[in-house]
Design a protein around this motif. Sequence first.
Motif, PDB file in Angstrom:
ATOM      1  N   UNK A  99     -20.580  72.664 117.121  1.00 20.53           N
ATOM      2  CA  UNK A  99     -21.675  72.113 117.933  1.00 20.53           C
ATOM      3  C   UNK A  99     -22.557  73.206 118.533  1.00 20.53           C
ATOM      4  N   UNK A 100     -22.119  74.451 118.476  1.00 16.33           N
ATOM      5  CA  UNK A 100     -22.937  75.560 118.970  1.00 16.33           C
ATOM      6  C   UNK A 100     -23.813  76.084 117.834  1.00 16.33           C
ATOM      7  N   UNK A 101     -24.953  76.650 118.181  1.00 15.49           N
ATOM      8  CA  UNK A 101     -25.896  77.126 117.159  1.00 15.49           C
ATOM      9  C   UNK A 101     -25.302  78.209 116.261  1.00 15.49           C
ATOM     10  N   UNK A 102     -24.285  78.909 116.774  1.00 13.84           N
ATOM     11  CA  UNK A 102     -23.645  79.965 115.978  1.00 13.84           C
ATOM     12  C   UNK A 102     -22.469  79.446 115.165  1.00 13.84           C
ATOM     13  N   UNK A 103     -22.242  78.127 115.229  1.00 13.51           N
ATOM     14  CA  UNK A 103     -21.038  77.551 114.640  1.00 13.51           C
ATOM     15  C   UNK A 103     -20.820  77.886 113.172  1.00 13.51           C
ATOM     16  N   UNK A 104     -21.877  77.771 112.367  1.00 12.41           N
ATOM     17  CA  UNK A 104     -21.734  78.030 110.932  1.00 12.41           C
ATOM     18  C   UNK A 104     -21.316  79.478 110.672  1.00 12.41           C
ATOM     19  N   UNK A 105     -21.883  80.402 111.454  1.00 16.52           N
ATOM     20  CA  UNK A 105     -21.545  81.817 111.288  1.00 16.52           C
ATOM     21  C   UNK A 105     -20.105  82.080 111.719  1.00 16.52           C
ATOM     22  N   UNK A 106     -19.699  81.482 112.851  1.00 20.42           N
ATOM     23  CA  UNK A 106     -18.314  81.641 113.325  1.00 20.42           C
ATOM     24  C   UNK A 106     -17.340  81.118 112.276  1.00 20.42           C
ATOM     25  N   UNK A 107     -17.646  79.950 111.733  1.00 18.91           N
ATOM     26  CA  UNK A 107     -16.769  79.376 110.711  1.00 18.91           C
ATOM     27  C   UNK A 107     -16.676  80.294 109.502  1.00 18.91           C
ATOM     28  N   UNK A 108     -17.796  80.856 109.092  1.00 20.51           N
ATOM     29  CA  UNK A 108     -17.815  81.744 107.926  1.00 20.51           C
ATOM     30  C   UNK A 108     -16.924  82.970 108.153  1.00 20.51           C
ATOM     31  N   UNK A 109     -17.029  83.562 109.352  1.00 18.61           N
ATOM     32  CA  UNK A 109     -16.218  84.740 109.658  1.00 18.61           C
ATOM     33  C   UNK A 109     -14.734  84.371 109.701  1.00 18.61           C
ATOM     34  N   UNK A 110     -14.414  83.255 110.362  1.00 15.44           N
ATOM     35  CA  UNK A 110     -13.013  82.836 110.478  1.00 15.44           C
ATOM     36  C   UNK A 110     -12.422  82.510 109.107  1.00 15.44           C
ATOM     37  N   UNK A 111     -13.198  81.860 108.260  1.00 13.17           N
ATOM     38  CA  UNK A 111     -12.726  81.568 106.907  1.00 13.17           C
ATOM     39  C   UNK A 111     -12.491  82.856 106.135  1.00 13.17           C
ATOM     40  N   UNK A 112     -13.407  83.814 106.284  1.00 12.49           N
ATOM     41  CA  UNK A 112     -13.275  85.071 105.566  1.00 12.49           C
ATOM     42  C   UNK A 112     -12.045  85.858 105.974  1.00 12.49           C
ATOM     43  N   UNK A 113     -11.660  85.738 107.247  1.00  5.54           N
ATOM     44  CA  UNK A 113     -10.492  86.467 107.748  1.00  5.54           C
ATOM     45  C   UNK A 113      -9.211  85.626 107.697  1.00  5.54           C
TER      46      UNK A 113
END
Length: 418
Positions: A275-289
Amino acid sequence: MLCTPSSLLFAVPPQALMNIRTLKSIYPTSGPTPLTAMQMISLHLYINRPHGSEDSLDPHYGPYISTLPREFDSHPLTWIVRSKSGIESGGVPLLGYLPPSVHASLVTLHDRFCQDRAAVRAYLTANSYISSKYDTHLANIDDSISNYVWAWLNVNTRCIYYRLKASKEDPDNLALCPILDFANHTPNGPHMTPAPSEADIWDTAPIKPIGKGFRFLSPAGVSVQEDEEIFLAYGAHPNRTLFVEYGFVNKSLGEVEITDGEVDVQDVVESLILDHKSGAHVKSVLEGEGYWGDWTLYCSRESAQPSWRLITALRLHSLFVSNNTIHHNAIQPWRDVIEGKREMISDGNELAWKESLIKICDAIVAKAHASLDNLKSDSAEYGHGWLPWMRENVRTLWREELLVAAAVKQRALRGDDF
């Protein structure tokens, strides 16, 4: 009669076990549609399900199959299968009351069931020589699904680990075992235990193609008195897993105190992040790690805390929230933490992610209170047979979520270290 600690209770010869080796001569696994142990054993039960109250006609395992449960109406997998067919009776309405994490786990179980059923149907289609055994089961699609649910659940709820393969982790290391499956589960001892096999002792594949059977020993620490029940432990599973896989939960938790519990908070945390504007980026980083999902809260006699995976996700989320722009280098402190190079990102980040944790706990507590109230107000709908018992199981799941979240919140408010 007194049974001394670690003494032999009973032994089951290898030929009496139902597994991928003992069934191999009946269902060859060569060809374009090989079956897993789960699929092969459930296929055999599917074909040889007793009719009504009659005994199974299976010439190989008929007497044993005749002792198995005749239906699984109270199991949540049965509800979701029936709901797919438009049925709204029995336990189907309870699906709407399940905690989101429990419902998600049930959907995953249903997917696994569907995959196995599809594999069995493909095998039967490719091996028409046994058509006389399964035609009656496929004549009506509703009967076909009902019969396979019965077969699959008997395997899923009653099979036990049995070393048949060189690898300990091979999923085909399982068997249905007569006598043993009469044992009830309890999370605490005393438990009977299987004696180690030669394969386990020497860490090699069994010498004999079907193993040497099972030997079961009485509890190690205590003597068992005459007429005293001996239990089996299904494993250190949270109630969510016990409910979805086996159709029950451990005994109800108190309204004020909790000794053990686990809550999957995937739905709440996912909403918080996305729900935060950075959500997609956070998800991408978490998935990558490898840190996206599998976020839980735990509670035990000693402590209550979020999982490391959840802490890691919230730290990154808080790092993004506190910065209008995030560059690759700005994430490095977070990477240093997960790599063990530093203990935390900053004091501010620690305060921020703990504030998010408190909000998560508040959301879970509020949702649990509302669901418990709804179950209480609708109690008249669940007044007969196994429905009151299963309704109470669902209430236990919600009470566990409420009490675990409240305990974790209390620690976070105190400023405890996790």
